[in-house]
Design a protein around this motif. Structure first.
Motif: not given
Length: 168
Positions: A127-149
């Motif tokens: 609970q002491y960690l937050e992962v920050e991603i960009t919108e770009q992460s969700l729109s590029e190839r491999g976005s299914h890996y991002v969502i799974r992670a």
């Protein structure tokens, strides 16, 4: 010209990794209603040969390269988790820390597992960690890996947020 700039950035990134110059710089997150510090964002920094703190924009190309981005991320996470462990051992109150993740880091589909292993090694509660991603992460190839992670990290109790990492 562009290729030359990219090559220069990649060379610089390799140098700061090799010389262990990467340091997390903790920017406070402040609750506006009362000015209380409620957490931190861990920002990538390093000192140049003149002792001047440098920004990640100088190595932007490294965040497009899986190996370099992953090595930078591993170094940042390890140093952040070591710091958190040291603070806890000193009796200091831990506050949540946000960590940026470059889109390319998710391409080998083991981002979440590696982060969870590092957290476990330093016994940092999720609970002491937050992962920050960009919108770009969700729109590029491999976005299914991002969502799974992100789903796996969220199930473990880490927070996820959108950030404008690297956009200036």
């Amino acid at each position: 010209k562009a290729l030359e700039a990219t090559t220069k950035q990649l060379t610089l990134a390799r140098t700061i990794i090799k010389n262990n110059q990467i340091e997390p710089f903790y920017q406070p997150k402040v609750q506006l209603s009362d000015g209380k510090v409620i957490g931190f964002e861990a920002l990538l920094r390093w000192e140049d040969q003149h002792g001047i703190m440098q920004l990640p924009s100088h190595i932007y190309a490294a965040f497009q390269d899986y190996d370099l981005a992953s090595r930078i991320s591993e170094t940042m996470q390890t140093k952040i988790f070591q710091n958190m462990q040291n603070w806890r051992d000193q009796g200091l109150e831990l506050l949540p820390i946000s960590i940026n993740a470059a889109p390319v880091e998710f391409l080998r589909d083991d981002y979440a597992e590696k982060m969870l292993e590092r957290l476990a090694k330093y016994t940092i509660p999720y609970q002491y960690l937050e992962v920050e991603i960009t919108e770009q992460s969700l729109s590029e190839r491999g976005s299914h890996y991002v969502i799974r992670a992100l789903n796996l990290l969220k199930q473990k109790g880490l927070r996820i947020s959108l950030d404008d990492f690297g956009t200036g």
